[in-house]
Design a protein around this motif. Sequence first.
Motif, short mmCIF file in Angstrom:
data_model
loop_
_atom_site.label_atom_id
_atom_site.label_comp_id
_atom_site.label_asym_id
_atom_site.label_seq_id
_atom_site.Cartn_x
_atom_site.Cartn_y
_atom_site.Cartn_z
N ASP A 278 44.42 29.60 38.86
CA ASP A 278 43.79 30.60 39.73
C ASP A 278 44.72 31.80 39.92
O ASP A 278 44.29 32.95 39.94
CB ASP A 278 43.44 29.99 41.10
CG ASP A 278 42.36 28.91 40.98
OD1 ASP A 278 41.53 29.01 40.05
OD2 ASP A 278 42.36 27.99 41.81
N ARG B 74 47.12 32.73 37.84
CA ARG B 74 47.20 33.43 36.55
C ARG B 74 45.97 34.30 36.31
O ARG B 74 46.07 35.42 35.85
CB ARG B 74 47.31 32.41 35.42
CG ARG B 74 48.64 31.75 35.35
CD ARG B 74 49.04 31.53 33.90
NE ARG B 74 50.30 30.79 33.88
CZ ARG B 74 50.35 29.48 33.80
NH1 ARG B 74 49.25 28.76 33.65
NH2 ARG B 74 51.51 28.87 33.80
N ASP B 75 44.80 33.73 36.62
CA ASP B 75 43.56 34.47 36.39
C ASP B 75 43.51 35.74 37.23
O ASP B 75 42.80 36.68 36.89
CB ASP B 75 42.34 33.61 36.76
CG ASP B 75 42.17 32.44 35.80
OD1 ASP B 75 42.81 32.45 34.73
OD2 ASP B 75 41.41 31.50 36.14
N ASN B 76 44.23 35.74 38.33
CA ASN B 76 44.21 36.90 39.23
C ASN B 76 45.47 37.74 39.09
O ASN B 76 45.84 38.48 40.00
CB ASN B 76 44.01 36.43 40.67
CG ASN B 76 42.60 35.92 40.89
OD1 ASN B 76 41.67 36.71 40.99
ND2 ASN B 76 42.42 34.61 40.89
#
Lengths: 434, 145
Positions: free
Chosen positions: A67, A69-71
């Motif tokens: 989460d 990393r995705d952001n």
Amino acid sequence: MFFQKDIETMPRKQLEELQLERLKWTVDYCARNVPFYTKKLGEAGITGDKIKSLSDIQYIPPTTKADLRDNYPFGMFAQPMKNIVRIHASSGTTGKPTVVGYTKKDLEVWSDCMARLLVAVGTTCEDIVQISFGYGMFTGALGLHYALEKIGCAVVPNSSGNTEKALMYMRDFGTTALVATPTYALYMCETAKELEYPMSDYSRLRLGLFGSEGTTPEMREQLEKGWNIFATDNYGMSELQGPGVSGECEERDGLHFCEDYFLPEIVNPETLETLDAGETGELLVTTLTKEGIPLLRYRTRDITRLNYDVCKCGRTSVRMDKVKGRSDDMLKIRGVNVFPSQIESVLLSIDKIGPHYQLVVRREGFTDTLEVQFELTDSSMLEKFSEIEKLQKNVQHRLQTVLGIQCKVSVVEPKTIERFVGKAKRIIDLRNTK
Amino acid sequence: MYIKQISIFVENKPGRLADITGILADNKIDIRALSIADTTDYGILRLIVNDPDTALEKLKAAGITSSITNVLAIGIPDEAGAFSDAIRTLSAKGINVEYAYAFITPEAGAAYVIIRVEDNDAAAEALKGTSIKLIGQQEIFNQSK
Ligand SMILES: [Zn+2]
């Protein structure tokens, strides 16, 4: 010795009331300021009001490293950049780094947490403390640095890298405490011996403040003998704040959580079900006051156990066991959870075995098998087959005692097991391949 | 009177024996006798070579687990019962042979046997005055020339 005695010895009931109040605040704060959480909490129908007791935390969906990393880079920040005063990042071995931001208050809390843990193992303003963590984007060095200054220690920020120079400062300054990874501290000791520096030059060194990776009992023994120090561990991770999430006290019977700032829980790593107090599973941590990057039920992937008994030192905070392994490394073999760290600790405790090993998991028919391979580097065993066989049997027996399952133990030639820089990838799982 | 024997740990996988003997050949090391004892996964290769010290150095440099031990080489008549006589002579003195391997020699009518015992001195003493003679390192190689 205490740094903030009132909080560190606060009666459990009072502490839990404080945690509940802060948990409610964090839930609403996340929903208000982080779009990722607005969505997630909205879908789950959770608001601060709905949290009636600490156990209601189980209804909040967990947060993962993915989460963050995705952001990347700032999507999980709850504050505009004008209120952020520091940014750290942890380099992932794969993919993007995870980035964290701190407000002024976050930094204040961080150094308080860390200072409590340092004082708990006997650090005082008299100490000369050398920091041999690498400074930079990594949270380790600065996390310790500001806490040590807060206590009033003389900080020697020599960073990592030049070992001979580190040894020189240590000798000439009369360093009394060393901050390092246990592995690096061992390496420093070996280097001093190789260079034939008399260990009496370091007689003022009395305290090891180790972190960033766990110390196995075998390493601890080597460190304490080699340096003639009292070796202690502290725990943390950059996503949560850096070092200072939990740490040992002088009793060294588990790592005390800074529970007014972090709420720990243990879940089954596969089902994510909450486990009862005292059970072993994956550690999830919720930040209770963080402003820069608050996290709800962050999956640490570390496998441990929580102990709520009051410690002999007088602290009321929950203690976690030394991390037993990583849930992403965990192997399930014939229904038994096996951690590579357990195997490593067995192998390291036996003489005549090199530090390199590899685990091979296979499926033979309907049964899973585990093979442990290690390198035979000791040439004194070549005279008799029975010597090698005895060693294999010994390893097999000890592994069975520790793991509870039988495994095959193979000896292989030196240098045939791949060497890894950094985090070793020692498991070959052939179960789902043909 | 002892012979230096090299012991090498070898995994049972294709090409390993060739790799090891290749290292010796590259360094002009002459193998006079060889024995391999193995299990399903690995074996121990035992060698008598003309220059054991260099051989060990090169093997170690190649990262191979290897060691040198002193063994006895005996010369026996190449005839039925000779080897069993030799073993009997030793066991009469309470000397146990852990392993042995024979190799032929250019010398007519004689065979050489490498024997590994716990106490080389006691074994040498036991063989004194018998028809069995101890062979030295140089002797083995002189005869092969
Ligand atoms: Zn304690």
